[in-house]
Design a protein around this motif. Structure first.
Motif, PDB file in Angstrom:
ATOM      1  N   ASN A 203       5.733   2.018  -7.967  1.00 50.10           N
ATOM      2  CA  ASN A 203       4.470   1.286  -8.024  1.00 50.10           C
ATOM      3  C   ASN A 203       3.554   1.698  -6.859  1.00 50.10           C
ATOM      4  O   ASN A 203       3.966   2.419  -5.951  1.00 50.10           O
ATOM      5  CB  ASN A 203       4.735  -0.216  -8.003  1.00 50.10           C
ATOM      6  CG  ASN A 203       5.355  -0.687  -9.303  1.00 50.10           C
ATOM      7  OD1 ASN A 203       5.058  -0.160 -10.375  1.00 50.10           O
ATOM      8  ND2 ASN A 203       6.234  -1.685  -9.225  1.00 50.10           N
ATOM      9  N   THR A 207      -0.611  -1.471  -2.798  1.00 46.54           N
ATOM     10  CA  THR A 207      -0.537  -2.811  -3.387  1.00 46.54           C
ATOM     11  C   THR A 207       0.724  -3.524  -2.922  1.00 46.54           C
ATOM     12  O   THR A 207       0.675  -4.680  -2.474  1.00 46.54           O
ATOM     13  CB  THR A 207      -0.546  -2.726  -4.923  1.00 46.54           C
ATOM     14  OG1 THR A 207      -1.752  -2.097  -5.357  1.00 46.54           O
ATOM     15  CG2 THR A 207      -0.457  -4.115  -5.545  1.00 46.54           C
ATOM     16  N   SER A 210       0.606  -4.395   0.789  1.00 44.22           N
ATOM     17  CA  SER A 210      -0.355  -5.456   1.084  1.00 44.22           C
ATOM     18  C   SER A 210       0.185  -6.813   0.644  1.00 44.22           C
ATOM     19  O   SER A 210      -0.006  -7.818   1.341  1.00 44.22           O
ATOM     20  CB  SER A 210      -1.698  -5.177   0.396  1.00 44.22           C
ATOM     21  OG  SER A 210      -1.601  -5.276  -1.016  1.00 44.22           O
ATOM     22  N   VAL A 211       0.857  -6.839  -0.502  1.00 37.68           N
ATOM     23  CA  VAL A 211       1.436  -8.105  -0.965  1.00 37.68           C
ATOM     24  C   VAL A 211       2.519  -8.578  -0.004  1.00 37.68           C
ATOM     25  O   VAL A 211       2.635  -9.783   0.273  1.00 37.68           O
ATOM     26  CB  VAL A 211       1.992  -7.953  -2.392  1.00 37.68           C
ATOM     27  CG1 VAL A 211       2.814  -9.173  -2.780  1.00 37.68           C
ATOM     28  CG2 VAL A 211       0.855  -7.759  -3.390  1.00 37.68           C
ATOM     29  N   VAL A 234      -6.537  -5.722   0.900  1.00 35.39           N
ATOM     30  CA  VAL A 234      -6.972  -5.822  -0.497  1.00 35.39           C
ATOM     31  C   VAL A 234      -8.096  -4.830  -0.777  1.00 35.39           C
ATOM     32  O   VAL A 234      -8.086  -4.115  -1.794  1.00 35.39           O
ATOM     33  CB  VAL A 234      -7.414  -7.259  -0.826  1.00 35.39           C
ATOM     34  CG1 VAL A 234      -8.024  -7.324  -2.229  1.00 35.39           C
ATOM     35  CG2 VAL A 234      -6.232  -8.217  -0.720  1.00 35.39           C
ATOM     36  N   CYS A 237      -6.878  -1.285  -1.201  1.00 34.06           N
ATOM     37  CA  CYS A 237      -6.332  -1.015  -2.534  1.00 34.06           C
ATOM     38  C   CYS A 237      -7.437  -0.589  -3.498  1.00 34.06           C
ATOM     39  O   CYS A 237      -7.318   0.406  -4.220  1.00 34.06           O
ATOM     40  CB  CYS A 237      -5.620  -2.244  -3.088  1.00 34.06           C
ATOM     41  SG  CYS A 237      -4.093  -2.695  -2.245  1.00 34.06           S
ATOM     42  N   TYR A 243      -5.889   3.418  -7.065  1.00 35.64           N
ATOM     43  CA  TYR A 243      -6.567   2.501  -7.982  1.00 35.64           C
ATOM     44  C   TYR A 243      -7.189   3.286  -9.142  1.00 35.64           C
ATOM     45  O   TYR A 243      -7.101   2.887 -10.301  1.00 35.64           O
ATOM     46  CB  TYR A 243      -7.636   1.712  -7.227  1.00 35.64           C
ATOM     47  CG  TYR A 243      -8.435   0.755  -8.083  1.00 35.64           C
ATOM     48  CD1 TYR A 243      -7.814  -0.136  -8.952  1.00 35.64           C
ATOM     49  CD2 TYR A 243      -9.832   0.739  -8.021  1.00 35.64           C
ATOM     50  CE1 TYR A 243      -8.556  -1.010  -9.735  1.00 35.64           C
ATOM     51  CE2 TYR A 243     -10.574  -0.127  -8.791  1.00 35.64           C
ATOM     52  CZ  TYR A 243      -9.932  -1.001  -9.652  1.00 35.64           C
ATOM     53  OH  TYR A 243     -10.660  -1.859 -10.434  1.00 35.64           O
TER      54      TYR A 243
END
Length: 261
Positions: A203, A207, A210-211, A234, A237, A243
């Motif tokens: 993945n 992302t 950051s999560v 965010v 990303c 992206y």
């Protein structure tokens, strides 16, 4: 680096192995120092996307401190302070490691093993795994940070039960408490941990990372949260090549090839 701590790299998945199976992977000061060095190296390696922590031998993850070393490593007030500062620093570095971490729990996970496992983001264990924090059987004090990490994972009530009873909990009890994310047959723990790591690594790294950061921020008091950093991650990303790649891959009905930028 001591041969009691091994490091491995399989593509984008790195591994730190506690390698003292004859003592159920009990940890000495030298081993903690080697873990710290390995964490620093893997954090600096942009090619690493996920880190697995595991124990050698298939019988234990980590079973706490190596008591046989106490006479040389914890015999004086100054030595105890140094040992405690080192372990505190290592736990903190595992918790704050910027990439996802998985505790692969084979067999026993006792004392410091539980403390280490809850510093990781995810935990997978075998059906035969057993968990315990025997501090109350030994008259040991347990500091705020360790208790706070455990309570953040299993809640206050289960935290008290684990400490008050000092008994061993089996894998199913650990699953019910939320102490582990997955329970699989003992022979499949390593494969499951790697499967989870590879799924995460496929993945978008920006992302995922950051999560992790933002989720960890939710555990802090409101005034201590770095909301600016959350917003910046965010935005990063949405500004990334990944992206664009994610959108194109979706439209083209193919697997995305994320590069972390």
């Amino acid at each position: 680096m001591t041969d009691k701590i091994l490091t491995e790299r399989d593509g984008v998945v790195a591994r730190i192995v506690f390698n003292q199976p004859e003592k159920r992977n009990a940890v000495s000061l030298e081993m903690w120092e080697a873990v710290e060095a390995a964490l620093d190296a893997f954090e600096a390696d942009d090619g690493v996307r996920v880190l697995i922590l595991s124990g050698a031998g298939g019988k234990a993850f980590v079973s706490g401190a190596d008591i046989s070393k106490f006479e040389t490593e914890r015999a004086s007030k100054e030595a105890v302070a140094h040992y405690n500062a080192t372990t505190k620093r290592v736990y903190g570095k595992v918790e704050a490691f910027p990439k996802p971490t998985i505790a692969q729990i084979d067999g026993f996970c006792i004392g410091g093993g539980v403390a280490l496992s809850v510093c990781c983001d995810l935990r997978v264990c075998g059906t035969g795994s057993q968990f315990a924090i025997p501090a109350a059987r030994l008259g040991l004090g347990y500091g705020f940070e360790g208790i706070n990490r455990l309570a953040a994972v299993v809640g206050p009530s289960f935290t008290k039960e684990i400490f008050f009873t000092a008994r061993r909990f089996d894998a199913e009890e650990a699953r019910i408490m939320g102490l582990v994310n997955r329970v699989v047959p003992d022979a499949e723990v390593g494969a499951k941990a790697m499967e989870m790591a590879q799924t995460i690594a496929a993945n978008a790294p920006l992302t995922v990372d950051s999560v992790k950061f933002i989720t960890n921020q939710t555990q802090l008091d409101e005034g201590a949260r770095d909301m600016g950093r959350c917003d910046a991650l965010v935005a990063q990303c949405f500004d990334s090549q990944d992206y664009v790649e994610g959108r194109r891959a979706f439209m083209e009905k193919r697997q995305p090839d994320f590069v972390g930028a």
